[in-house]
Motif scaffolding. Structure first.
Motif, PDB file in Angstrom:
ATOM      1  N   ALA A   1      -6.570   4.670   4.268  1.00 18.33           N
ATOM      2  CA  ALA A   1      -6.586   3.795   3.593  1.00 18.33           C
ATOM      3  C   ALA A   1      -5.229   3.499   3.241  1.00 18.33           C
ATOM      4  CB  ALA A   1      -7.102   4.223   2.452  1.00 18.33           C
ATOM      5  N   ALA A   2      -3.785   3.875   3.173  1.00 18.85           N
ATOM      6  CA  ALA A   2      -2.674   3.614   2.375  1.00 18.85           C
ATOM      7  C   ALA A   2      -1.839   3.091   3.999  1.00 18.85           C
ATOM      8  CB  ALA A   2      -1.876   3.931   2.180  1.00 18.85           C
ATOM      9  N   ILE A   3      -2.562   3.595   4.784  1.00 18.08           N
ATOM     10  CA  ILE A   3      -1.817   3.040   6.271  1.00 18.08           C
ATOM     11  C   ILE A   3      -2.386   2.073   7.059  1.00 18.08           C
ATOM     12  CG2 ILE A   3      -1.410   3.119   9.308  1.00 18.08           C
ATOM     13  CD1 ILE A   3      -0.642   6.514   8.240  1.00 18.08           C
TER      14      ILE A   3
ATOM     15  N   LEU B   1      -0.939  -2.056   7.198  1.00 14.94           N
ATOM     16  CA  LEU B   1      -0.623  -2.390   8.265  1.00 14.94           C
ATOM     17  C   LEU B   1      -1.403  -4.666   8.353  1.00 14.94           C
ATOM     18  CD1 LEU B   1      -0.443   0.178  11.073  1.00 14.94           C
ATOM     19  CD2 LEU B   1       1.150  -0.898  10.865  1.00 14.94           C
ATOM     20  N   SER B   2      -3.275  -3.878   7.283  1.00 14.05           N
ATOM     21  CA  SER B   2      -3.886  -4.878   7.629  1.00 14.05           C
ATOM     22  C   SER B   2      -3.465  -6.553   6.642  1.00 14.05           C
ATOM     23  CB  SER B   2      -4.195  -4.504   6.905  1.00 14.05           C
ATOM     24  OG  SER B   2      -5.942  -3.877   7.461  1.00 14.05           O
ATOM     25  N   LEU B   3      -2.511  -6.084   5.887  1.00 17.95           N
ATOM     26  CA  LEU B   3      -1.851  -6.659   4.966  1.00 17.95           C
ATOM     27  C   LEU B   3      -0.353  -7.790   5.966  1.00 17.95           C
ATOM     28  CD1 LEU B   3      -0.639  -5.524   1.881  1.00 17.95           C
ATOM     29  CD2 LEU B   3      -2.507  -7.018   2.072  1.00 17.95           C
ATOM     30  N   THR B   4       0.227  -6.365   6.940  1.00 19.66           N
ATOM     31  CA  THR B   4       1.214  -7.403   7.888  1.00 19.66           C
ATOM     32  C   THR B   4       0.571  -8.232   8.595  1.00 19.66           C
ATOM     33  OG1 THR B   4       2.722  -5.403   7.162  1.00 19.66           O
ATOM     34  CG2 THR B   4       3.330  -6.619   9.411  1.00 19.66           C
TER      35      THR B   4
ATOM     36  N   PHE C   1      -7.146  -4.006  12.440  1.00 16.20           N
ATOM     37  CA  PHE C   1      -7.870  -5.247  12.778  1.00 16.20           C
ATOM     38  C   PHE C   1      -8.996  -5.789  11.791  1.00 16.20           C
ATOM     39  CE2 PHE C   1      -5.235  -3.379  16.258  1.00 16.20           C
ATOM     40  CZ  PHE C   1      -4.271  -4.390  16.784  1.00 16.20           C
ATOM     41  N   TYR C   2      -9.898  -5.517  11.757  1.00 17.43           N
ATOM     42  CA  TYR C   2     -10.709  -5.815  10.736  1.00 17.43           C
ATOM     43  C   TYR C   2     -10.404  -6.394   9.693  1.00 17.43           C
ATOM     44  CZ  TYR C   2     -14.991  -6.311   8.292  1.00 17.43           C
ATOM     45  OH  TYR C   2     -15.844  -7.550   6.984  1.00 17.43           O
TER      46      TYR C   2
ATOM     47  N   LEU D   1       0.219 -12.302   9.368  1.00 21.45           N
ATOM     48  CA  LEU D   1       1.195 -12.981  10.205  1.00 21.45           C
ATOM     49  C   LEU D   1       0.439 -13.623  11.004  1.00 21.45           C
ATOM     50  CD1 LEU D   1       3.264 -10.139  11.619  1.00 21.45           C
ATOM     51  CD2 LEU D   1       3.841 -11.969  10.517  1.00 21.45           C
ATOM     52  N   LEU D   2      -1.571 -13.504  11.150  1.00 22.29           N
ATOM     53  CA  LEU D   2      -2.487 -14.135  11.798  1.00 22.29           C
ATOM     54  C   LEU D   2      -2.555 -15.539  11.106  1.00 22.29           C
ATOM     55  CD1 LEU D   2      -4.746 -11.106  12.849  1.00 22.29           C
ATOM     56  CD2 LEU D   2      -3.270 -12.564  14.435  1.00 22.29           C
TER      57      LEU D   2
END
Length: 303
Positions: free
Chosen positions: A76-78, A82-85, A150-151, A89-90
């Motif tokens: 979950a932490a990783i 990555l999801s927020l980053t 990614f989701y 950006l997207l």
């Protein structure tokens, strides 16, 4: 002046009375459901001491539950970072005025929002395994993080985009009028306000990430749900194991919500909800002077 929380505006007197009545009714219904469930569990001998005693031993916690919790929190932490980053950006990319940036970002977001998380995990597991991209012991973790990243990154991107669009247009126009570039306007004015406005939805998405780590059970990732199954097979108490694991999820999500409240309070104290302070060297003084002069009456401009 009414106060606000991370999830909703503070209710008024009528709403409080309505919430109280609904709360009492909900408690009664829940107690009736709990009574029914306990009765059924008792009929199936699921409430006997022998079924629950293993959770009072150190072995179950050190060999199963704690490693499972660590696995869940690690994935979950990783995935959160990555999801927020990727999401920010997207989201910013979808707001770009350049078509060659906006369209690809939009296609990526719509694609990963449409594909089920479990399908992405299975695809990544097969792909990473076929090309031997990760060690075998890290392969399930990599696949879980890939699907969640990614989701949920696509969902966060939509939250960022909708948050920026919800801001008054005057915010953007005022920032450009004082000499900020489009990039600085987005970074210093619009994005901080959008993130603060969408914080409840973002926190809800973080909870989704934590819960969706349980999908790693399908690809043999060692998280809480898989550990619950192992305990059930070892001690013949699958249902109590699932109840304990469910309680752990509830506790972790509760503390995640408390953390979100602290973050929101800190952001508001620092003024981030208003876009944050702008340093003097970030302002084009010539543009400010020109804008001020244009706003003066004609007789003042002559002077």
């Amino acid at each position: 002046m009414s106060s606000t929380s991370v999830l909703f505006d503070a209710p008024g007197p009528k709403a409080k009375r309505l919430y109280a009545a609904v709360g009492v009714g909900s408690i009664i219904v829940l107690l009736l459901i709990l009574w029914f469930v306990i009765g059924k569990l008792n009929e199936k001998d699921q409430l006997t001491a022998a079924k629950w005693e293993p959770f009072l031993t150190a072995e179950i916690w050190t060999e199963y539950l704690i490693p499972g919790l660590i696995g869940t929190l690690t994935a979950a932490a990783i995935a959160v970072v990555l999801s927020l980053t990727i999401g920010i950006l997207l989201g910013v990319g979808r707001l770009s005025s350049a078509t060659w940036i906006r369209w690809p970002c939009g296609i990526v977001v719509e694609f990963f929002r449409a594909v089920p998380v479990l399908m992405m995990m299975l695809f990544a597991y097969a792909l990473f395994g076929y090309y031997d991209l990760f060690p075998s012991e890290r392969l399930p973790l990599a696949a879980v993080v890939f699907g969640l990243m990614f989701y949920n990154g696509a969902v966060v991107a939509e939250l960022v985009r909708s948050g920026v669009h919800s801001l008054p247009k005057g915010q953007n126009e005022a920032a450009l009028a004082i000499g900020l570039t489009t990039q600085k306007t987005m970074r210093l004015v619009l994005l901080p306000q959008a993130i603060t406005a969408m914080l409840p939805a973002i926190v809800g998405q973080l909870v989704v990430i934590l819960k969706d780590t349980a999908l790693g059970y399908i690809i043999t990732y060692e998280e809480l749900l898989r550990k619950a199954e192992q305990i059930g097979n070892f001690k013949s108490n699958l249902l109590p194991a699932l109840i304990v694991v469910g309680a752990i999820f509830v506790i972790v999500n509760y503390f995640l919500g408390l953390g979100a409240v602290k973050v929101e309070q800190r952001m508001r104290r620092r003024g981030r909800s208003a876009g944050g302070p702008i340093a003097p060297d970030q302002i084009d003084q010539t543009a400010v002077a020109a804008a001020s002069a244009a706003a003066l009456p004609p007789q003042e401009q002559i002077r």
